[in-house]
Design an enzyme around this catalytic site. Sequence first.
Site, PDB file in Angstrom:
ATOM      1  N   ARG A 223       0.599  -1.046   0.118  1.00 16.09           N
ATOM      2  CA  ARG A 223       0.414   0.413  -0.083  1.00 16.09           C
ATOM      3  C   ARG A 223       0.936   1.299   0.607  1.00 16.09           C
ATOM      4  O   ARG A 223       1.578   1.529   0.523  1.00 16.09           O
ATOM      5  CB  ARG A 223      -0.546   0.028   0.693  1.00 16.09           C
ATOM      6  CG  ARG A 223      -2.036  -0.879   1.567  1.00 16.09           C
ATOM      7  CD  ARG A 223      -3.249  -0.292   0.641  1.00 16.09           C
ATOM      8  NE  ARG A 223      -4.451  -1.142  -0.156  1.00 16.09           N
ATOM      9  CZ  ARG A 223      -5.004  -1.855  -0.746  1.00 16.09           C
ATOM     10  NH1 ARG A 223      -4.296  -2.477  -2.264  1.00 16.09           N
ATOM     11  NH2 ARG A 223      -6.159  -3.062  -0.527  1.00 16.09           N
ATOM     12  N   HIS A 271      -2.344   1.662  -9.654  1.00 11.83           N
ATOM     13  CA  HIS A 271      -2.609   0.742  -9.039  1.00 11.83           C
ATOM     14  C   HIS A 271      -2.791  -0.354  -9.546  1.00 11.83           C
ATOM     15  O   HIS A 271      -4.498  -0.727  -9.689  1.00 11.83           O
ATOM     16  CB  HIS A 271      -3.894   1.385  -8.161  1.00 11.83           C
ATOM     17  CG  HIS A 271      -4.004   0.260  -7.227  1.00 11.83           C
ATOM     18  ND1 HIS A 271      -4.301   0.811  -6.158  1.00 11.83           N
ATOM     19  CD2 HIS A 271      -3.924  -1.175  -6.128  1.00 11.83           C
ATOM     20  CE1 HIS A 271      -4.174  -0.111  -4.751  1.00 11.83           C
ATOM     21  NE2 HIS A 271      -4.723  -0.896  -4.992  1.00 11.83           N
TER      22      HIS A 271
HETATM   23  C1  GLV Z   1      -6.291  -4.263  -4.379  1.00  9.27           C
HETATM   24  O1  GLV Z   1      -5.259  -3.812  -4.233  1.00  9.27           O
HETATM   25  C2  GLV Z   1      -6.229  -4.975  -3.388  1.00  9.27           C
HETATM   26  O2  GLV Z   1      -6.273  -4.930  -2.402  1.00  9.27           O
HETATM   27  O3  GLV Z   1      -6.917  -6.503  -3.919  1.00  9.27           O
END
Ligand code: GLV
Length: 308
Positions: A223, A271
């Site tokens: 993250r 992401h």
């Molecule tokens: C994406 O970031 C997830 O946590 O699946």
Amino acid sequence: MALLYKSDPVRGRRWRALFAEHAPDIEFREWPDIGDPADIHYLLAWQPPAAIATCLPELEVLFATSAGVDQFDVSTLPSTLPVVRMLDPAIEQGMVEYALFGTLWLHRQMYDYTRQQRERTWQAHSLVPAAQRRVGILGLGHLGQAIASQLGSLGFSLSGWSRRPREVDGVTCYAGGETLDRFLADSDILICVLPLTEATRGILNRSLFAKLPAGAALINIGRGEQLVDADLIEALDTGRLSAAVVDVVGEEPPASDHPFWQHERLLLTPHIAAMTQPETAFPVLLDNIRRHQRGEPMNGEVDRRRGY
Ligand code: GLV
């Protein structure tokens, strides 16, 4: 009885079709058309609505569409509400692909070769055999282990760190805070797949970078809040780190003047390492709903004290 979906509307259409075909007893509703909230027993969400407990008084389970559940502020949820993370095999596949890609991009110095191409420079650098490249996986849960297994088949020298002791074939495993420094000292490429918790927030910082071998590289697919952005830029600029691959940032998207957009030895992606695919996630979700209906434990239930 209904399930409320609150996530990407494009994939929402695929989820809806799967429910209609395979679980017609569960009515599929999509945020913000929630209808009578008293019908909603299940919520499937990426970003949850505010004040879940008051707006969905009959909610029985909160299912994340994601592997990470840090976006839910569990302190605001009823303590008895189970929170379940997504164990979609497509997430594992995506994370493995991205980790392999990032490792190879760094291992084969592609950050230098893309710059050289722009500069019309034809110059080879020495090639380090995979067996001499030490890859350290920070977080050895099921995603970290799947990454290790594929990197192992390419011959990389592997170690992994986790909070609790693990045994993984072909991986030198370190466990607990007191072993972290030794693990870091052995990681030429560090891959972060940790969940975001109070213990991991800001963990990828200047002091951690100083413990890696000089010229090491970083891949962050955990993250964004785990990384101190300014410390990474400093580490790249001073040569402490050679390069980085970053798929998650604290603020997504980062501001247009954020240094990650520009840095020559940093690859930034929006992401996308992994994405839940309704077709593979649906059987996992439905199995959990049926388990819950039968009063059996669900797969991927979050330990609220641990936070993942
Ligand atoms: C994406 O970031 C997830 O946590 O699946």
